[in-house]
Design a protein around this motif. Structure first.
Motif, PDB file in Angstrom:
ATOM      1  N   ALA A  55       0.862  -1.606   0.162  1.00  7.09           N
ATOM      2  CA  ALA A  55       0.082   0.143   0.125  1.00  7.09           C
ATOM      3  C   ALA A  55       1.105   1.086  -0.266  1.00  7.09           C
ATOM      4  CB  ALA A  55      -0.844  -0.002   0.990  1.00  7.09           C
ATOM      5  N   LYS A  57       0.913   4.874   0.005  1.00  4.88           N
ATOM      6  CA  LYS A  57       0.648   5.547   0.806  1.00  4.88           C
ATOM      7  C   LYS A  57       1.184   5.564   1.865  1.00  4.88           C
ATOM      8  CE  LYS A  57      -4.321   4.760   2.647  1.00  4.88           C
ATOM      9  NZ  LYS A  57      -4.155   3.428   2.590  1.00  4.88           N
ATOM     10  N   ASP A  76      -0.239  -1.225  -4.453  1.00  5.75           N
ATOM     11  CA  ASP A  76      -1.762  -0.572  -3.907  1.00  5.75           C
ATOM     12  C   ASP A  76      -2.054   1.017  -4.397  1.00  5.75           C
ATOM     13  OD1 ASP A  76      -5.058  -0.336  -2.888  1.00  5.75           O
ATOM     14  OD2 ASP A  76      -3.903   0.499  -1.126  1.00  5.75           O
ATOM     15  N   VAL A  78      -3.905   4.807  -4.064  1.00  2.00           N
ATOM     16  CA  VAL A  78      -4.805   5.422  -4.271  1.00  2.00           C
ATOM     17  C   VAL A  78      -4.767   6.345  -4.520  1.00  2.00           C
ATOM     18  CG1 VAL A  78      -5.505   4.252  -1.796  1.00  2.00           C
ATOM     19  CG2 VAL A  78      -4.687   6.337  -1.489  1.00  2.00           C
ATOM     20  N   THR A  99      -7.568   1.744  -6.181  1.00  5.61           N
ATOM     21  CA  THR A  99      -8.593   1.723  -5.467  1.00  5.61           C
ATOM     22  C   THR A  99      -8.838   3.564  -4.864  1.00  5.61           C
ATOM     23  OG1 THR A  99      -7.667  -0.219  -4.698  1.00  5.61           O
ATOM     24  CG2 THR A  99      -9.590   1.480  -3.505  1.00  5.61           C
ATOM     25  N   ARG A 141     -15.000  -2.326  -5.001  1.00  5.93           N
ATOM     26  CA  ARG A 141     -14.679  -2.788  -3.585  1.00  5.93           C
ATOM     27  C   ARG A 141     -16.300  -2.816  -3.121  1.00  5.93           C
ATOM     28  NH1 ARG A 141     -11.166   1.659  -0.255  1.00  5.93           N
ATOM     29  NH2 ARG A 141     -11.476   0.507   1.889  1.00  5.93           N
ATOM     30  N   HIS A 188     -12.686  -7.286  -3.487  1.00 10.33           N
ATOM     31  CA  HIS A 188     -12.277  -6.713  -2.934  1.00 10.33           C
ATOM     32  C   HIS A 188     -12.842  -6.339  -1.839  1.00 10.33           C
ATOM     33  CE1 HIS A 188     -10.082  -2.723  -1.208  1.00 10.33           C
ATOM     34  NE2 HIS A 188      -8.648  -2.712  -1.406  1.00 10.33           N
ATOM     35  N   HIS A 190     -11.617  -3.148   1.756  1.00 11.99           N
ATOM     36  CA  HIS A 190     -10.391  -2.957   3.293  1.00 11.99           C
ATOM     37  C   HIS A 190     -11.617  -2.466   4.194  1.00 11.99           C
ATOM     38  CE1 HIS A 190      -7.148  -1.266   4.445  1.00 11.99           C
ATOM     39  NE2 HIS A 190      -7.099   0.228   4.288  1.00 11.99           N
ATOM     40  N   SER A 225      -6.243  -5.029   3.829  1.00 14.14           N
ATOM     41  CA  SER A 225      -5.068  -5.364   4.686  1.00 14.14           C
ATOM     42  C   SER A 225      -5.544  -5.003   6.203  1.00 14.14           C
ATOM     43  CB  SER A 225      -4.772  -3.818   4.403  1.00 14.14           C
ATOM     44  OG  SER A 225      -3.220  -3.982   5.309  1.00 14.14           O
ATOM     45  N   GLY A 226      -5.237  -4.926   7.508  1.00 22.01           N
ATOM     46  CA  GLY A 226      -5.353  -4.728   8.694  1.00 22.01           C
ATOM     47  C   GLY A 226      -4.904  -5.662   9.313  1.00 22.01           C
ATOM     48  N   GLU A 267      -3.589  -6.187   0.268  1.00 23.45           N
ATOM     49  CA  GLU A 267      -2.395  -5.192   0.179  1.00 23.45           C
ATOM     50  C   GLU A 267      -2.215  -4.474   1.628  1.00 23.45           C
ATOM     51  OE1 GLU A 267      -5.676  -3.502  -2.195  1.00 23.45           O
ATOM     52  OE2 GLU A 267      -7.394  -2.902  -0.787  1.00 23.45           O
ATOM     53  N   PRO A 268      -1.028  -4.485   2.386  1.00 28.26           N
ATOM     54  CA  PRO A 268      -0.267  -3.984   3.554  1.00 28.26           C
ATOM     55  C   PRO A 268       0.057  -3.044   3.253  1.00 28.26           C
ATOM     56  CG  PRO A 268       0.668  -5.971   2.927  1.00 28.26           C
ATOM     57  CD  PRO A 268       0.236  -5.867   2.214  1.00 28.26           C
ATOM     58  N   GLY A 269       0.004  -2.230   4.007  1.00 28.89           N
ATOM     59  CA  GLY A 269       1.204  -0.956   4.502  1.00 28.89           C
ATOM     60  C   GLY A 269       1.859  -1.167   5.637  1.00 28.89           C
ATOM     61  N   LYS A 270       0.904  -0.763   6.553  1.00 26.67           N
ATOM     62  CA  LYS A 270       1.418  -0.728   7.722  1.00 26.67           C
ATOM     63  C   LYS A 270       2.557  -1.582   8.305  1.00 26.67           C
ATOM     64  CE  LYS A 270      -0.796   1.184  11.383  1.00 26.67           C
ATOM     65  NZ  LYS A 270      -2.609   0.893  11.971  1.00 26.67           N
ATOM     66  N   TYR A 364       3.101   6.142   6.898  1.00 27.61           N
ATOM     67  CA  TYR A 364       1.739   7.115   7.308  1.00 27.61           C
ATOM     68  C   TYR A 364       2.851   8.051   7.927  1.00 27.61           C
ATOM     69  CZ  TYR A 364      -0.685   3.655   6.251  1.00 27.61           C
ATOM     70  OH  TYR A 364      -1.478   2.597   5.348  1.00 27.61           O
TER      71      TYR A 364
HETATM   72  C1  LIG Z   1      -4.692   1.940   3.357  1.00 23.10           C
HETATM   73  C2  LIG Z   1      -5.108   0.901   2.364  1.00 23.10           C
HETATM   74  C3  LIG Z   1      -4.436  -0.441   2.701  1.00 23.10           C
HETATM   75  C4  LIG Z   1      -3.055  -0.641   3.499  1.00 23.10           C
HETATM   76  O1  LIG Z   1      -3.373  -0.477   4.909  1.00 23.10           O
HETATM   77  P1  LIG Z   1      -2.658  -0.838   5.809  1.00 23.10           P
HETATM   78  O2  LIG Z   1      -3.332  -0.519   7.456  1.00 23.10           O
HETATM   79  O3  LIG Z   1      -1.257   0.143   6.076  1.00 23.10           O
HETATM   80  O4  LIG Z   1      -1.805  -1.857   5.323  1.00 23.10           O
HETATM   81  C5  LIG Z   1      -4.554  -1.244   2.160  1.00 23.10           C
HETATM   82  N1  LIG Z   1      -5.641  -1.289   1.219  1.00 23.10           N
HETATM   83  C6  LIG Z   1      -6.273   0.397   0.913  1.00 23.10           C
HETATM   84  C7  LIG Z   1      -7.466   0.379  -0.390  1.00 23.10           C
HETATM   85  C8  LIG Z   1      -6.019   0.782   1.388  1.00 23.10           C
HETATM   86  O5  LIG Z   1      -6.779   2.616   1.613  1.00 23.10           O
END
Ligand SMILES: *Cc1c(COP(=O)(O)O)cnc(C)c1O
Length: 415
Positions: A55, A57, A76, A78, A99, A141, A188, A190, A225-226, A267-270, A364
């Motif tokens: 992700a 962002k 991913d 946005v 997305t 979505r 999808h 999220h 994600s989550g 789609e993990p970011g954190k 972030y």
């Molecule tokens: C922000 C976001 C993520 C990532 O979330 P994390 O909590 O950082 O893992 C994944 N998918 C979408 C669509 C998002 O907006």
């Protein structure tokens, strides 16, 4: 971050030395931790086709995007700007899932022209797409309306959330798709909520599988994600191995029923970058009031907004007075608004000039920074294979002026 012979180090690189060389405040990332998190996640699942999308962002520096591209991740995005950054980093358009939320049709057309995958979360847009590009494969979505936990600013799965197409509107979605003969390749969700209880997530997964049964031409299912990481030593974190095992079993069973090996996407970011990042700041001054000792640092919510925006906890350590007598500090920024990074933190005595480190600053952190109070955004440094590289310069006064068109004689009539 390890304490070795009285010095704090990250993958062997001395942190005080880094601040000496690059200045403060500074974002410092360690590629080794991004790589190990990615591999840990990948090896937790046992399915035929798995795709992990980073992700963007969470941390959009191009060098970081390239790390994930080289690991074989997808992306991913946005915003169309994130799509462009991903293309710049060398991702194939087919590995980018766009997305967006609340964007104009013009931005979607741009995404079509780049050939990236598109995730639609609005019925109006779905109809528009069906009329203009019925053949273009798209993802939908869904908002399953469960998993409301976490911080209310982050959670996006609740009933009045602006995200996703409500599960209750699916009959309408199906009508539009069959009338306009649209090609739905993915489903999808999220929810933005932390995966605290695997069973709760599996309930959401079941909802998504149910939706998937209605579409007979899918090639992937994206569960968003989550994934939660630890911000405090005693925090709960998502047990990725248990999660991967349960999810794989469920997914494999579904593929068997569906009659096709679909691709499982997350789609993990954190999870991928939070722990890889440190934010290093310098103490400007100490201010003692009748009730509190403030450690005042050379940063504010213009650089790291999570504590103020989400009430997030970031561990803070004084790395330049190891063994100093511990005292209780409230760590605050220099912005002319309340910007408290941490209340009542026990730190070894903080003196003006001391360097403090914030943990979990990879996700972030920089990407949510701004120029508020006309401050410069920090530099970013990447540690890779025992070396440190400047991957973004610190801003300068020229950056503040860069896009300003300055009127002079036109304003002379003002007396
Ligand atoms: C922000 C976001 C993520 C990532 O979330 P994390 O909590 O950082 O893992 C994944 N998918 C979408 C669509 C998002 O907006």
């Amino acid at each position: 971050m390890d304490l070795i012979d009285g010095r704090y180090k990250q993958s062997g690189i001395d942190l005080l030395d880094i601040v000496e060389r690059y200045g403060s405040p500074l974002y410092l990332y360690d590629s080794a931790l991004m790589i190990s998190q990615f591999k840990k996640m990948k090896s937790s699942f046992s399915v035929q086709n798995l795709k992990i999308h980073f992700a963007a962002k969470a941390l959009t520096n191009i060098s970081v995007l390239k790390i994930f591209r080289n690991l074989g991740a997808g992306l991913d995005a946005v915003s169309i700007q994130e799509v462009k950054l991903a293309l710049e980093a060398g991702f194939n358009p087919g590995d980018i899932l766009f997305t967006p939320n609340s964007v104009s049709v013009k931005e979607l057309e741009k995404a079509v022209s780049y050939g990236v995958k598109i995730n639609i979360d609005n019925i109006d847009i779905l109809e528009y797409f069906g009329h203009t590009h019925p053949e273009f494969p798209i993802c939908i979505r869904i908002n399953p309306h469960i998993l409301a936990g976490g911080n209310s600013n982050i959670s996006v799965g609740h009933i009045d959330s602006k995200f996703g197409i409500s599960i209750h509107q699916l009959p309408l979605v199906r009508r539009i798709i069959s009338t306009l003969k649209m090609n739905i390749e993915g489903i999808h969700m999220h929810t933005g909520s932390d995966i605290l209880d695997i069973d709760v997530f599996m309930q959401a997964a079941d909802i998504l599988f149910n939706v998937a049964r209605d579409f007979d031409n899918l090639s992937y299912i994206d569960f968003g994600s989550g994934f939660k990481v630890k911000y405090k030593p005693d925090d709960y974190e998502t047990d990725i191995n248990d999660f991967g095992l349960e999810m794989s079993n469920k997914f494999n069973a579904f593929c068997k029923e569906y009659g096709k090996d679909l691709t499982l996407i997350f789609e993990p970011g954190k999870f991928l970058v939070s722990e890889s990042g440190l934010f290093l700041v310098k103490t400007n001054t100490i201010k003692q009031t009748t009730s509190t000792i403030f450690a005042c640092i050379d940063s504010g919510f213009n650089h790291l907004i999570r504590p103020m925006f989400y009430n997030a906890y970031h561990d803070i350590t004084n790395i330049s007075n190891i063994g100093g007598r511990p005292k209780i500090y409230t760590v605050v920024g220099y912005i002319c608004e309340t910007d408290t990074f941490g209340w009542n933190r026990k730190l070894s005595e903080v003196r003006p000039g001391d360097i403090l480190v914030f943990k979990n600053a990879g996700a972030y952190g920089f990407t949510m920074s701004s120029n508020y109070n006309s401050r410069y955004r920090p530099a970013e440094v990447l540690i890779h294979n025992g070396n440190d590289y400047l991957i973004r310069k610190r801003e300068t006064f020229e950056d503040l002026l860069k896009n300003q068109l300055i009127l002079s004689s036109e304003l002379d009539d003002i007396k």
